[in-house]
Enzyme design. Structure first.
Site, PDB file in Angstrom:
ATOM      1  CG  HIS A  64      -1.910  -1.159   1.171  1.00 23.96           C
ATOM      2  ND1 HIS A  64      -3.143  -1.066   0.561  1.00 23.96           N
ATOM      3  CD2 HIS A  64      -1.818  -2.426   1.630  1.00 23.96           C
ATOM      4  CE1 HIS A  64      -3.785  -2.220   0.659  1.00 23.96           C
ATOM      5  NE2 HIS A  64      -2.989  -3.065   1.296  1.00 23.96           N
ATOM      6  N   GLY A  67      -7.134   4.603   8.348  1.00 24.88           N
ATOM      7  CA  GLY A  67      -8.301   5.455   8.459  1.00 24.88           C
ATOM      8  C   GLY A  67      -9.487   4.753   9.076  1.00 24.88           C
ATOM      9  CB  THR A  79      -9.969  -0.156   3.831  1.00 19.95           C
ATOM     10  OG1 THR A  79      -9.407  -1.363   4.309  1.00 19.95           O
ATOM     11  CG2 THR A  79     -11.325   0.041   4.469  1.00 19.95           C
ATOM     12  NE  ARG A 123     -11.569  -4.606   7.294  1.00 19.86           N
ATOM     13  CZ  ARG A 123     -10.279  -4.867   7.481  1.00 19.86           C
ATOM     14  NH1 ARG A 123      -9.428  -3.881   7.726  1.00 19.86           N
ATOM     15  NH2 ARG A 123      -9.831  -6.108   7.419  1.00 19.86           N
ATOM     16  NE  ARG A 165      -3.612 -10.155   8.512  1.00 16.69           N
ATOM     17  CZ  ARG A 165      -2.452  -9.542   8.523  1.00 16.69           C
ATOM     18  NH1 ARG A 165      -1.424 -10.075   9.169  1.00 16.69           N
ATOM     19  NH2 ARG A 165      -2.285  -8.405   7.895  1.00 16.69           N
ATOM     20  CG  ASP A 215      -1.439  -5.718   4.108  1.00 11.43           C
ATOM     21  OD1 ASP A 215      -1.801  -5.073   3.120  1.00 11.43           O
ATOM     22  OD2 ASP A 215      -2.207  -5.969   5.067  1.00 11.43           O
ATOM     23  CB  SER A 243      -4.277   0.074   9.054  1.00  8.55           C
ATOM     24  OG  SER A 243      -5.426  -0.494   8.437  1.00  8.55           O
TER      25      SER A 243
END
Length: 382
Positions: A66, A72, A102, A166, A230, A288, A292
């Site tokens: 990213h 955010g 996101t 999300r 994860r 990643d 965040s």
């Protein structure tokens, strides 16, 4: 100017022994064993560097960065910063693929493309995904097909979110249509057609991708799902997905909280996937970076975050070798070679004649980077 790197202990990723590497026009022009009688010679037009037997490996390939920041999710005060060029050059990652994730409202495909070109001007090789977590995808030209066909840096669609609160909760039909549009556009543009998938920890896991493959002509390998380590549950689902012919991408950036919550460390995930006889060529690693790494409570409320780190890819490569006893060529495959192949980057991830001269010179007595060369130029020296 030609560049001659003498006495490199070459892992291409397969071990090649002690070699001399001749670089011309940003690519490897010759790889010659040091005992070959036809050794390349120095001269006024040759810039010679003696590596003194240090290990040389391909530059790392990161399929998810990213690089304009992320976050955010806890308000504007939690936005993560852009990737700095100096940090990128020192990381060992020489090929990066950027994504929105996101936030496709305050960050845009135009921002992403501009940052890709900024990093490329600094010496790295950069690409992008069009779209984001949500559907319909945000694009520059008005369509996924247009972005991929007409903009060289856009090589696929991503990160599309599944099994995550999300995301847009895409239907099987929506995923199928987008995968088909991506596949067709990439065929027209001579690209790989990957749909990069953010996989959340909601029930269902990778089942939406299986549904697409069951009810259409889209193969599982069209998708590259990430964050498969994860949770323990998602990791086990990922192993099944790998046995079925799917690809697996493990995330190297982590936090103590994520590990406490059940995340499988990326190096351990690679080792366990190989032990489970998953085809090694379907296993990749991504950082990643600058996204965040959020935590949510039991009711899905934001509980804090840390940013991902680009340096975590090289660190995980070292853990594969030093902590899990993995052969260096196997570990390089997960950190470079396999991602390059999945993304259709034929000159990346492998050191052979004609390949881009992206390489790392490793320290002699520690797991560390002494030098980074990108497109035939030394861009970092410890």
């Amino acid at each position: 100017m030609l560049t001659l790197l003498k006495n490199a202990c070459l892992h291409a990723p397969e071990p090649r022994g002690l070699c001399h590497l001749l670089i011309a026009d940003g690519r490897l022009a010759a790889i010659v064993p040091t005992d070959d009688p036809d050794l390349p010679a120095g001269g006024p037009a040759v810039d010679v560097h003696d590596l003194e037997g240090r290990r040389v490996i391909p530059g790392l390939v990161d399929p998810l960065v990213h690089f304009i920041g992320g976050g955010g999710e806890g308000g504007f005060g939690t936005r993560t910063p852009e990737l700095a060029l100096d940090e990128a050059l020192a990381s060992g990652v020489t090929t990066l693929v950027g994504a929105l994730g996101t936030d496709a409202l305050t960050r845009t495909p135009a921002n992403l493309l501009g940052k890709a070109r900024e990093l490329a001007a600094g010496g790295l090789t950069t690409y992008c995904y069009t779209g984001s977590y949500q559907l319909p995808p945000v694009t520059l030209t008005g369509s996924v097909a247009g972005d991929i066909t007409f903009i060289p840096e856009f090589i696929g669609l991503g990160e599309v979110a599944i099994s995550d609160h999300r995301g847009s909760q895409p239907s099987r039909e929506e995923l199928t249509r987008l995968a088909a549009e991506t596949r067709t556009a990439d065929m027209l543009a001579g690209k790989a057609g990957i749909v990069f998938i953010h996989t959340g920890d909601a029930p269902g896991g990778l089942e939406p991708l299986r549904e697409v493959a069951r009810h259409s002509a889209i193969p599982l390998a069209q998708f590259l799902p990430t964050h498969i380590n994860r949770t323990a549950e998602l990791f086990e689902d990922g192993l099944r997905f790998g046995r079925e012919g799917g690809r697996l991408d493990f995330t190297t950036s982590t936090t103590p909280e994520l590990l406490t919550d059940g995340e499988v460390p990326a190096a351990r995930a690679v080792a366990r996937a190989l032990e489970a006889r998953i085809d090694a060529s379907r296993i990749t690693l991504s950082t990643d970076a600058n996204a965040s790494l959020p935590r949510f409570d039991a009711e899905g409320r934001f509980a804090g975050l840390q940013p991902g780190r680009l340096a975590s890819l090289f660190e995980t490569l070292g853990e594969c070798v030093t902590q899990h006893g993995m052969a260096l060529d196997k570990a390089i495959g997960a950190a470079s070679t396999h991602a390059a192949k999945a993304l259709g980057l034929a000159r990346k991830g492998r050191l052979r004649v004609g390949a881009d001269a992206d390489l790392l010179v490793l320290a002699e007595d520690a797991w560390a980077i002494d030098e980074v060369w990108a497109m035939g130029r030394r861009v970092y020296r410890a």
